[in-house]
Design a protein around this motif. Sequence first.
Motif, PDB file in Angstrom:
ATOM      1  N   LYS A 220       0.845  -1.189   0.000  1.00  0.00           N
ATOM      2  CA  LYS A 220       0.000   0.000   0.000  1.00  0.00           C
ATOM      3  C   LYS A 220       0.882   1.241   0.000  1.00  0.00           C
ATOM      4  CE  LYS A 220      -4.535   1.210   1.514  1.00  0.00           C
ATOM      5  NZ  LYS A 220      -5.710   0.708   2.235  1.00  0.00           N
ATOM      6  N   THR A 221       0.455   2.273  -0.684  1.00  0.00           N
ATOM      7  CA  THR A 221       1.239   3.498  -0.789  1.00  0.00           C
ATOM      8  C   THR A 221       1.425   4.155   0.575  1.00  0.00           C
ATOM      9  OG1 THR A 221       0.419   3.899  -3.029  1.00  0.00           O
ATOM     10  CG2 THR A 221       1.368   5.776  -1.870  1.00  0.00           C
ATOM     11  N   CYS A 222       2.642   4.551   0.860  1.00  0.00           N
ATOM     12  CA  CYS A 222       2.951   5.189   2.136  1.00  0.00           C
ATOM     13  C   CYS A 222       2.393   6.614   2.158  1.00  0.00           C
ATOM     14  CB  CYS A 222       4.465   5.224   2.333  1.00  0.00           C
ATOM     15  SG  CYS A 222       4.976   6.105   3.841  1.00  0.00           S
ATOM     16  N   PRO A 223       1.665   6.995   3.197  1.00  0.00           N
ATOM     17  CA  PRO A 223       1.095   8.345   3.277  1.00  0.00           C
ATOM     18  C   PRO A 223       2.135   9.422   3.559  1.00  0.00           C
ATOM     19  CG  PRO A 223       0.657   7.151   5.294  1.00  0.00           C
ATOM     20  CD  PRO A 223       1.269   6.159   4.351  1.00  0.00           C
ATOM     21  N   ALA A 224       3.334   9.008   3.956  1.00  0.00           N
ATOM     22  CA  ALA A 224       4.376   9.994   4.272  1.00  0.00           C
ATOM     23  C   ALA A 224       5.233  10.326   3.063  1.00  0.00           C
ATOM     24  CB  ALA A 224       5.260   9.481   5.408  1.00  0.00           C
ATOM     25  N   CYS A 225       5.714   9.294   2.351  1.00  0.00           N
ATOM     26  CA  CYS A 225       6.679   9.537   1.277  1.00  0.00           C
ATOM     27  C   CYS A 225       6.201   9.113  -0.103  1.00  0.00           C
ATOM     28  CB  CYS A 225       7.996   8.848   1.594  1.00  0.00           C
ATOM     29  SG  CYS A 225       7.903   7.025   1.544  1.00  0.00           S
ATOM     30  N   GLY A 226       5.106   8.385  -0.177  1.00  0.00           N
ATOM     31  CA  GLY A 226       4.584   7.959  -1.466  1.00  0.00           C
ATOM     32  C   GLY A 226       5.201   6.696  -2.015  1.00  0.00           C
ATOM     33  N   ALA A 227       6.178   6.117  -1.320  1.00  0.00           N
ATOM     34  CA  ALA A 227       6.778   4.860  -1.760  1.00  0.00           C
ATOM     35  C   ALA A 227       5.837   3.700  -1.417  1.00  0.00           C
ATOM     36  CB  ALA A 227       8.134   4.657  -1.093  1.00  0.00           C
ATOM     37  N   GLN A 228       6.195   2.512  -1.853  1.00  0.00           N
ATOM     38  CA  GLN A 228       5.388   1.344  -1.524  1.00  0.00           C
ATOM     39  C   GLN A 228       5.698   0.862  -0.121  1.00  0.00           C
ATOM     40  OE1 GLN A 228       4.485  -2.201  -4.204  1.00  0.00           O
ATOM     41  NE2 GLN A 228       5.976  -3.133  -2.826  1.00  0.00           N
ATOM     42  N   GLY A 229       4.663   0.850   0.710  1.00  0.00           N
ATOM     43  CA  GLY A 229       4.795   0.290   2.040  1.00  0.00           C
ATOM     44  C   GLY A 229       3.999  -0.999   2.118  1.00  0.00           C
ATOM     45  N   TRP A 230       3.919  -1.547   3.321  1.00  0.00           N
ATOM     46  CA  TRP A 230       3.221  -2.817   3.488  1.00  0.00           C
ATOM     47  C   TRP A 230       2.268  -2.758   4.682  1.00  0.00           C
ATOM     48  CZ3 TRP A 230       3.683  -6.964   0.168  1.00  0.00           C
ATOM     49  CH2 TRP A 230       4.681  -6.831  -0.814  1.00  0.00           C
ATOM     50  N   VAL A 231       1.027  -3.130   4.433  1.00  0.00           N
ATOM     51  CA  VAL A 231       0.026  -3.236   5.488  1.00  0.00           C
ATOM     52  C   VAL A 231      -0.015  -4.684   5.965  1.00  0.00           C
ATOM     53  CG1 VAL A 231      -2.430  -3.148   6.032  1.00  0.00           C
ATOM     54  CG2 VAL A 231      -1.406  -1.353   4.653  1.00  0.00           C
ATOM     55  N   ALA A 232       0.038  -4.884   7.270  1.00  0.00           N
ATOM     56  CA  ALA A 232      -0.087  -6.218   7.844  1.00  0.00           C
ATOM     57  C   ALA A 232      -1.415  -6.322   8.569  1.00  0.00           C
ATOM     58  CB  ALA A 232       1.057  -6.488   8.820  1.00  0.00           C
ATOM     59  N   GLY A 233      -1.978  -7.504   8.571  1.00  0.00           N
ATOM     60  CA  GLY A 233      -3.252  -7.670   9.248  1.00  0.00           C
ATOM     61  C   GLY A 233      -3.643  -9.122   9.391  1.00  0.00           C
ATOM     62  N   GLU A 234      -4.835  -9.312   9.918  1.00  0.00           N
ATOM     63  CA  GLU A 234      -5.403 -10.642  10.045  1.00  0.00           C
ATOM     64  C   GLU A 234      -6.450 -10.821   8.957  1.00  0.00           C
ATOM     65  OE1 GLU A 234      -6.918 -11.054  13.970  1.00  0.00           O
ATOM     66  OE2 GLU A 234      -4.941 -11.165  14.902  1.00  0.00           O
ATOM     67  N   VAL A 235      -6.576 -12.039   8.471  1.00  0.00           N
ATOM     68  CA  VAL A 235      -7.532 -12.314   7.398  1.00  0.00           C
ATOM     69  C   VAL A 235      -8.864 -12.738   7.992  1.00  0.00           C
ATOM     70  CG1 VAL A 235      -8.024 -13.728   5.370  1.00  0.00           C
ATOM     71  CG2 VAL A 235      -5.686 -12.957   5.818  1.00  0.00           C
ATOM     72  N   ASN A 236      -9.928 -12.129   7.482  1.00  0.00           N
ATOM     73  CA  ASN A 236     -11.273 -12.455   7.921  1.00  0.00           C
ATOM     74  C   ASN A 236     -12.097 -12.806   6.685  1.00  0.00           C
ATOM     75  OD1 ASN A 236     -13.328 -12.586  10.055  1.00  0.00           O
ATOM     76  ND2 ASN A 236     -14.260 -10.874   8.984  1.00  0.00           N
ATOM     77  N   VAL A 237     -12.806 -13.904   6.745  1.00  0.00           N
ATOM     78  CA  VAL A 237     -13.646 -14.321   5.622  1.00  0.00           C
ATOM     79  C   VAL A 237     -15.042 -13.752   5.803  1.00  0.00           C
ATOM     80  CG1 VAL A 237     -14.636 -16.286   4.398  1.00  0.00           C
ATOM     81  CG2 VAL A 237     -12.291 -16.394   5.256  1.00  0.00           C
ATOM     82  N   GLN A 238     -15.498 -13.043   4.804  1.00  0.00           N
ATOM     83  CA  GLN A 238     -16.805 -12.405   4.864  1.00  0.00           C
ATOM     84  C   GLN A 238     -17.610 -12.778   3.638  1.00  0.00           C
ATOM     85  OE1 GLN A 238     -16.427  -8.151   5.580  1.00  0.00           O
ATOM     86  NE2 GLN A 238     -14.445  -8.473   6.553  1.00  0.00           N
ATOM     87  N   GLY A 239     -18.937 -12.681   3.753  1.00  0.00           N
ATOM     88  CA  GLY A 239     -19.822 -12.961   2.642  1.00  0.00           C
ATOM     89  C   GLY A 239     -20.746 -14.119   2.947  1.00  0.00           C
ATOM     90  N   VAL A 240     -21.696 -14.355   2.040  1.00  0.00           N
ATOM     91  CA  VAL A 240     -22.644 -15.447   2.233  1.00  0.00           C
ATOM     92  C   VAL A 240     -22.055 -16.721   1.669  1.00  0.00           C
ATOM     93  CG1 VAL A 240     -24.630 -13.914   2.116  1.00  0.00           C
ATOM     94  CG2 VAL A 240     -23.764 -14.909   0.011  1.00  0.00           C
ATOM     95  N   ALA A 241     -22.619 -17.852   2.060  1.00  0.00           N
ATOM     96  CA  ALA A 241     -22.103 -19.149   1.642  1.00  0.00           C
ATOM     97  C   ALA A 241     -22.008 -19.232   0.122  1.00  0.00           C
ATOM     98  CB  ALA A 241     -22.995 -20.270   2.180  1.00  0.00           C
ATOM     99  N   GLY A 242     -20.858 -19.641  -0.347  1.00  0.00           N
ATOM    100  CA  GLY A 242     -20.624 -19.768  -1.778  1.00  0.00           C
ATOM    101  C   GLY A 242     -20.103 -18.511  -2.425  1.00  0.00           C
ATOM    102  N   GLN A 243     -20.127 -17.395  -1.693  1.00  0.00           N
ATOM    103  CA  GLN A 243     -19.647 -16.119  -2.231  1.00  0.00           C
ATOM    104  C   GLN A 243     -18.722 -15.434  -1.235  1.00  0.00           C
ATOM    105  OE1 GLN A 243     -23.231 -13.945  -3.211  1.00  0.00           O
ATOM    106  NE2 GLN A 243     -23.456 -14.987  -5.168  1.00  0.00           N
ATOM    107  N   GLU A 244     -17.971 -16.240  -0.501  1.00  0.00           N
ATOM    108  CA  GLU A 244     -17.087 -15.689   0.516  1.00  0.00           C
ATOM    109  C   GLU A 244     -15.878 -15.009  -0.139  1.00  0.00           C
ATOM    110  OE1 GLU A 244     -17.978 -18.851   0.433  1.00  0.00           O
ATOM    111  OE2 GLU A 244     -19.044 -19.361   2.282  1.00  0.00           O
ATOM    112  N   GLY A 245     -15.350 -14.028   0.580  1.00  0.00           N
ATOM    113  CA  GLY A 245     -14.120 -13.374   0.160  1.00  0.00           C
ATOM    114  C   GLY A 245     -13.188 -13.244   1.346  1.00  0.00           C
ATOM    115  N   ALA A 246     -11.888 -13.299   1.080  1.00  0.00           N
ATOM    116  CA  ALA A 246     -10.890 -13.148   2.138  1.00  0.00           C
ATOM    117  C   ALA A 246     -10.457 -11.687   2.195  1.00  0.00           C
ATOM    118  CB  ALA A 246      -9.695 -14.046   1.861  1.00  0.00           C
TER     119      ALA A 246
END
Length: 301
Positions: A220-246
């Motif tokens: 993800k673009t860094c808000p300070a310098c505009g270079a490419q940074g990295w967002v870390a997080g936990e994955v959550n599965v959302q959506g209805v059965a058969g149409q889930e997204g990570a």
Amino acid sequence: MNSEQLKTSSQRWMNAALAAFAGGSKSYDFAVHHAGVAAEHLLKAYLAGIHPALIVDGRHFDSLLHATGLGSHAAPLTKVKTIGLADAHERVLKLLPRKIPIDKKALEPLADARNGVAHSAIHDSTQAEAVFTICLRLADPVLEELKVDPASYWGPYLVLHDKLVDEQVRQERVAAEALLVKARSLFEQRFGHMPRKERDVVLAAITSKPMIMMGRETPKTCPACGAQGWVAGEVNVQGVAGQEGAYLIPYGFHCAACDLEVGSKLLPHLGDLDEEILLDDDPYDYLGDEPPVDEDIYRGR
């Protein structure tokens, strides 16, 4: 295990906590303890409103029997074992990943303060305001989900609630801006003297890989310098059965170009760094289950 009873209990404990907090430092121990209990009961009220089984210890069969309406086969209701504050928070966070502003790490001071007072009469009075504010910010979105009128819940302490939350938000915004200023200055020191093409080559090399090395990362673009940074997080599965997204639910950001490093507390104050990100990952990799079978394909149609 009744949602309405838990809401009522939460409000009573919270009013007692606010009264203790307003009483000054001599009663801060009561304030943080009662606030922790209030938060736990409010989280459980939300979970129990979905199903009582969500607030019991799944390893205790008698508790599950009570939660599923089969209490006549179990020990008395007074023997029911329910989850604690941390587990209740984790479950609500899973169900409301974009609405709860307090993540697992941010909850720790509140849980530690409540447990410290309850089990060993120990707490840090200098942290009481910060701990108390965590509780208030955790409660607000849960009250909204439960459709509880804030004025009714906070009662005569609504103004105190607003003041504490507003002050905390102001402090976080100042801290976030300070991080940006520091990162931009460092970026200029490192790369300001370089020709554009040379700088782009160097930045591409040092920002090509994630730096946080925990959880799942995405660029993800860094808000300070505009270079490419990295967002870390936990994955959550959302959506209805058969149409889930990570989806990646961010809890941190790092930029190797300017050394901007942001934790979950300040992410909401830095543009869109806290917004969930739809991943290309197969959601079933996280569900630990197989995708539903297409019956037409299965039958050779």
